[in-house]
Design a protein around this motif. Structure first.
Motif, PDB file in Angstrom:
ATOM      1  N   PHE A  31       0.839  -1.194   0.000  1.00  0.00           N
ATOM      2  CA  PHE A  31       0.000   0.000   0.000  1.00  0.00           C
ATOM      3  C   PHE A  31       0.874   1.245   0.000  1.00  0.00           C
ATOM      4  CE2 PHE A  31      -2.821  -3.172   1.925  1.00  0.00           C
ATOM      5  CZ  PHE A  31      -3.969  -2.997   1.169  1.00  0.00           C
ATOM      6  N   VAL A  32       0.550   2.186  -0.866  1.00  0.00           N
ATOM      7  CA  VAL A  32       1.189   3.500  -0.871  1.00  0.00           C
ATOM      8  C   VAL A  32       0.265   4.391  -0.038  1.00  0.00           C
ATOM      9  CG1 VAL A  32       2.062   5.395  -2.264  1.00  0.00           C
ATOM     10  CG2 VAL A  32       2.157   3.051  -3.143  1.00  0.00           C
ATOM     11  N   VAL A  33       0.764   4.820   1.123  1.00  0.00           N
ATOM     12  CA  VAL A  33      -0.093   5.395   2.147  1.00  0.00           C
ATOM     13  C   VAL A  33       0.251   6.858   2.431  1.00  0.00           C
ATOM     14  CG1 VAL A  33      -0.879   5.146   4.539  1.00  0.00           C
ATOM     15  CG2 VAL A  33      -0.281   3.120   3.215  1.00  0.00           C
ATOM     16  N   ALA A  34      -0.683   7.738   2.098  1.00  0.00           N
ATOM     17  CA  ALA A  34      -0.586   9.136   2.518  1.00  0.00           C
ATOM     18  C   ALA A  34      -1.176   9.247   3.915  1.00  0.00           C
ATOM     19  CB  ALA A  34      -1.379  10.019   1.555  1.00  0.00           C
ATOM     20  N   GLU A  35      -0.628  10.141   4.720  1.00  0.00           N
ATOM     21  CA  GLU A  35      -1.213  10.363   6.047  1.00  0.00           C
ATOM     22  C   GLU A  35      -2.056  11.623   6.018  1.00  0.00           C
ATOM     23  OE1 GLU A  35       0.223  11.247  10.572  1.00  0.00           O
ATOM     24  OE2 GLU A  35       1.045   9.485   9.569  1.00  0.00           O
ATOM     25  N   TYR A  36      -3.351  11.449   6.246  1.00  0.00           N
ATOM     26  CA  TYR A  36      -4.290  12.565   6.338  1.00  0.00           C
ATOM     27  C   TYR A  36      -4.813  12.599   7.775  1.00  0.00           C
ATOM     28  CZ  TYR A  36      -4.828  12.817   1.180  1.00  0.00           C
ATOM     29  OH  TYR A  36      -4.643  12.956  -0.167  1.00  0.00           O
ATOM     30  N   ASN A  37      -4.500  13.653   8.514  1.00  0.00           N
ATOM     31  CA  ASN A  37      -5.021  13.815   9.870  1.00  0.00           C
ATOM     32  C   ASN A  37      -4.821  12.564  10.732  1.00  0.00           C
ATOM     33  OD1 ASN A  37      -6.003  16.477   9.328  1.00  0.00           O
ATOM     34  ND2 ASN A  37      -7.665  15.537   8.170  1.00  0.00           N
TER      35      ASN A  37
ATOM     36  N   THR B 298       2.422  -4.927   3.049  1.00  0.00           N
ATOM     37  CA  THR B 298       3.376  -3.987   3.603  1.00  0.00           C
ATOM     38  C   THR B 298       2.987  -2.616   3.087  1.00  0.00           C
ATOM     39  OG1 THR B 298       5.705  -3.608   4.092  1.00  0.00           O
ATOM     40  CG2 THR B 298       5.161  -4.139   1.794  1.00  0.00           C
ATOM     41  N   ALA B 299       3.777  -1.594   3.417  1.00  0.00           N
ATOM     42  CA  ALA B 299       3.397  -0.242   3.021  1.00  0.00           C
ATOM     43  C   ALA B 299       4.610   0.642   2.839  1.00  0.00           C
ATOM     44  CB  ALA B 299       2.471   0.374   4.079  1.00  0.00           C
ATOM     45  N   ILE B 300       4.420   1.664   2.017  1.00  0.00           N
ATOM     46  CA  ILE B 300       5.332   2.794   1.959  1.00  0.00           C
ATOM     47  C   ILE B 300       4.485   4.005   2.300  1.00  0.00           C
ATOM     48  CG2 ILE B 300       5.096   2.871  -0.581  1.00  0.00           C
ATOM     49  CD1 ILE B 300       7.944   4.210  -0.597  1.00  0.00           C
ATOM     50  N   GLY B 301       4.812   4.638   3.422  1.00  0.00           N
ATOM     51  CA  GLY B 301       4.041   5.773   3.903  1.00  0.00           C
ATOM     52  C   GLY B 301       4.833   7.056   3.806  1.00  0.00           C
ATOM     53  N   TYR B 302       4.112   8.157   3.702  1.00  0.00           N
ATOM     54  CA  TYR B 302       4.786   9.452   3.620  1.00  0.00           C
ATOM     55  C   TYR B 302       3.966  10.511   4.327  1.00  0.00           C
ATOM     56  CZ  TYR B 302       1.576   9.987  -0.366  1.00  0.00           C
ATOM     57  OH  TYR B 302       0.463  10.016  -1.175  1.00  0.00           O
ATOM     58  N   GLY B 303       4.689  11.535   4.785  1.00  0.00           N
ATOM     59  CA  GLY B 303       4.095  12.645   5.529  1.00  0.00           C
ATOM     60  C   GLY B 303       5.117  13.149   6.520  1.00  0.00           C
ATOM     61  N   GLY B 304       4.717  14.116   7.332  1.00  0.00           N
ATOM     62  CA  GLY B 304       5.639  14.713   8.290  1.00  0.00           C
ATOM     63  C   GLY B 304       6.345  13.692   9.165  1.00  0.00           C
TER      64      GLY B 304
END
Length: 197
Positions: free
Chosen positions: A83-89, A113-119
């Protein structure tokens, strides 16, 4: 002859200005460099799912919406997921949560598994994804890839807009570990599903 696990790399954002394509293409290259899996991109933009409104999950009753059925058929043919995961709130995107809710049987007893991104590298979103995955009877890898902090700002279009390869030295160990674990679990769950079919 050993069958290679078929893995879907699911892009979990549909915004016109999404950042997801950059990490998705990078992770796709890492996965396709291996000879022990086959990987295909599944973009939620190509699956205009309605908000979940079925009488129950497809574990209990067949879905009626044709897009939901098409989605189930698409994801059902894979043995595992990235999963390509953006973090929203502090969580995953609404569109990814809806996509997860639109199927049940197709996710069961398969790893992800995942690749996540954000602060914070999407860490809170990936943790939420893991909780959802448990309810869907999925297996999460321990390792995941996180693009956060100054690395995230360096590659973000509104930041430095650098190529992800400029920060990949810090990402490659996590990507290798995540993919190694995904392959192990995919082979294990494929064998177990075959034994109980």
């Amino acid at each position: 002859m050993t069958v290679k696990p078929r893995i879907a790399l699911i892009i979990g954002s549909t915004r016109p200005t999404r950042f997801a394509d950059k990490p998705a293409q990078w992770m796709l290259r890492q996965a396709r460099a291996r000879d022990d899996i086959e990987v295909e991109v599944v973009d939620l933009r190509d699956h205009p799912l309605p908000f979940f409104s079925e009488v129950a999950s497809n574990l209990r009753a067949p879905s009626q919406d044709p897009e939901a059925v098409r989605w189930q058929q698409t994801i059902g043919k894979f043995d595992g997921y990235i999963f390509v995961v953006a973090e929203y709130n502090h969580s995953i995107t609404g569109v990814l949560k809806n996509a997860l809710d639109q199927a049940y049987k197709e996710w069961n007893r398969k790893p992800f598994t995942a690749i996540g991104y954000g602060g914070l590298g999407g860490a809170r979103a990936v943790e939420h994804l893991r909780g959802i995955g448990v309810e869907l009877q999925m297996v999460s890898t321990r390792s995941a890839v996180h693009i956060g902090g100054s690395d995230f700002m360096a590659v973000l279009p509104m930041g430095g807009n650098k190529a992800i390869e400029e920060i990949e030295a810090g990402l490659l160990p996590a990507a290798t570990a995540a993919l190694d674990e995904l392959v192990w679990w995919a082979k294990a769950t494929m064998a177990a599903r075959a034994a109980t079919a």
